[in-house]
Scaffold this active site. Sequence first.
Site, PDB file in Angstrom:
ATOM      1  N   GLY A  89       1.004  -1.316   0.053  1.00 60.36           N
ATOM      2  CA  GLY A  89      -0.017  -0.080   0.087  1.00 60.36           C
ATOM      3  C   GLY A  89       0.853   1.336  -0.087  1.00 60.36           C
ATOM      4  O   GLY A  89       2.110   1.152  -0.305  1.00 60.36           O
ATOM      5  N   GLY A 104       2.053   3.181   8.690  1.00 55.41           N
ATOM      6  CA  GLY A 104       1.882   2.052   9.391  1.00 55.41           C
ATOM      7  C   GLY A 104       2.970   1.729  10.128  1.00 55.41           C
ATOM      8  O   GLY A 104       2.995   0.548  10.689  1.00 55.41           O
ATOM      9  N   GLU A 110       9.472  -2.242   4.527  1.00 56.69           N
ATOM     10  CA  GLU A 110       9.101  -2.003   3.190  1.00 56.69           C
ATOM     11  C   GLU A 110       9.965  -1.581   1.910  1.00 56.69           C
ATOM     12  O   GLU A 110       9.983  -2.102   0.987  1.00 56.69           O
ATOM     13  CB  GLU A 110       7.670  -0.957   3.225  1.00 56.69           C
ATOM     14  CG  GLU A 110       6.774  -1.592   4.087  1.00 56.69           C
ATOM     15  CD  GLU A 110       5.661  -0.615   4.361  1.00 56.69           C
ATOM     16  OE1 GLU A 110       4.420  -0.779   4.451  1.00 56.69           O
ATOM     17  OE2 GLU A 110       5.816   0.553   4.559  1.00 56.69           O
ATOM     18  N   LYS A 128      -5.747   8.102  -2.095  1.00 50.31           N
ATOM     19  CA  LYS A 128      -4.046   8.334  -1.953  1.00 50.31           C
ATOM     20  C   LYS A 128      -3.488   9.055  -3.133  1.00 50.31           C
ATOM     21  O   LYS A 128      -2.369   9.194  -3.079  1.00 50.31           O
ATOM     22  CB  LYS A 128      -3.641   6.959  -1.806  1.00 50.31           C
ATOM     23  CG  LYS A 128      -4.481   5.982  -0.662  1.00 50.31           C
ATOM     24  CD  LYS A 128      -4.209   6.491   0.587  1.00 50.31           C
ATOM     25  CE  LYS A 128      -4.312   5.792   1.656  1.00 50.31           C
ATOM     26  NZ  LYS A 128      -3.848   4.396   2.060  1.00 50.31           N
TER      27      LYS A 128
HETATM   28  C1  5RP Z   1       2.921   1.087   6.140  1.00 52.60           C
HETATM   29  C2  5RP Z   1       2.455   1.876   4.938  1.00 52.60           C
HETATM   30  C3  5RP Z   1       1.326   1.487   4.250  1.00 52.60           C
HETATM   31  O1  5RP Z   1       1.292   0.757   3.202  1.00 52.60           O
HETATM   32  C4  5RP Z   1       0.645   2.802   4.271  1.00 52.60           C
HETATM   33  O2  5RP Z   1       0.202   3.200   5.407  1.00 52.60           O
HETATM   34  C5  5RP Z   1      -0.958   2.678   3.624  1.00 52.60           C
HETATM   35  O3  5RP Z   1      -1.784   1.730   4.761  1.00 52.60           O
HETATM   36  P1  5RP Z   1      -3.291   1.470   4.442  1.00 52.60           P
HETATM   37  O4  5RP Z   1      -3.398   0.624   3.502  1.00 52.60           O
HETATM   38  O5  5RP Z   1      -3.565   1.131   5.741  1.00 52.60           O
HETATM   39  O6  5RP Z   1      -4.057   3.029   4.043  1.00 52.60           O
HETATM   40  O7  5RP Z   1       3.202   2.456   4.377  1.00 52.60           O
HETATM   41  O8  5RP Z   1       4.233   1.298   6.840  1.00 52.60           O
END
Ligand code: 5RP
Length: 249
Positions: A89, A104, A110, A128
């Site tokens: 994501g 997150g 990542e 997004k």
């Molecule tokens: C975690 C991330 C996630 O991919 C990003 O925060 C998107 O999260 P979500 O799909 O819950 O909106 O970078 O470190």
Amino acid sequence: MPEKSAADIGKEAAARAAIALVEDGMRVGLGTGSTAAVMVRLLAERARAEGLALRCAATSQATADLASGLGLAIEALDDIGWLDLTIDGADEIDPDLHLIKGGGGALLREKIVAAASDRMVVIADQDKVVERLGMFHLPVEVIPFGWETTCRHVKSVLDEHDLAQRPVLVRRRDEQPYRTDEGNFILDLALEEICEPASLSRALNAIPGVVENGLFLNICSLALIGRHDGTMAELRRDPHELGEAEADE
Ligand code: 5RP
């Protein structure tokens, strides 16, 4: 079952499109966050139904726990060595497919996993997509030792990038500094607008004490964007041109 929100419909559409890219025998990087979690569930379902043999590396302990609980084989990245595809994501996606990630808290793993993949595909709902990165707070992972000094260096870098006085917030959970899977802290930079992402990313990562920042530049080649009505848009990054191909479901 509670009704799905518009964002959930978009996330699921993106996740479904992404798992269609997975082929039997692939080595797959699994992202972190709510959209990635939807993808992991769908991928596990498909792997079970079709008997796919997949080797998966997770970008966080939370994803590793989720995926292995659903029957996906999770291995250490170093045991797999290299990945065919990572699906993750993002918090923001700009027209050049530059990203802000780390909402997150998993930005470090990542980025390591994405950088060890032939291809990084991002999945997200339409909210997004932005014209310019920066409204989402930029996460910067720092080691706890001397973090306040590191924070002062971060502020100096912001001064040099015409971002003086922008708030630098220490991420907290349960009134304590938030700890990443590596035991580090996260500084969230409220920048509003990032005009020079490459220069900013380089300068932040050059500070002793900064482990990594959440700008993912030139890493993602395809973004699958789920709209709130369940249809899809694909944003592709080509070395020569950027195009948007519509692929309504
Ligand atoms: C975690 C991330 C996630 O991919 C990003 O925060 C998107 O999260 P979500 O799909 O819950 O909106 O970078 O470190």
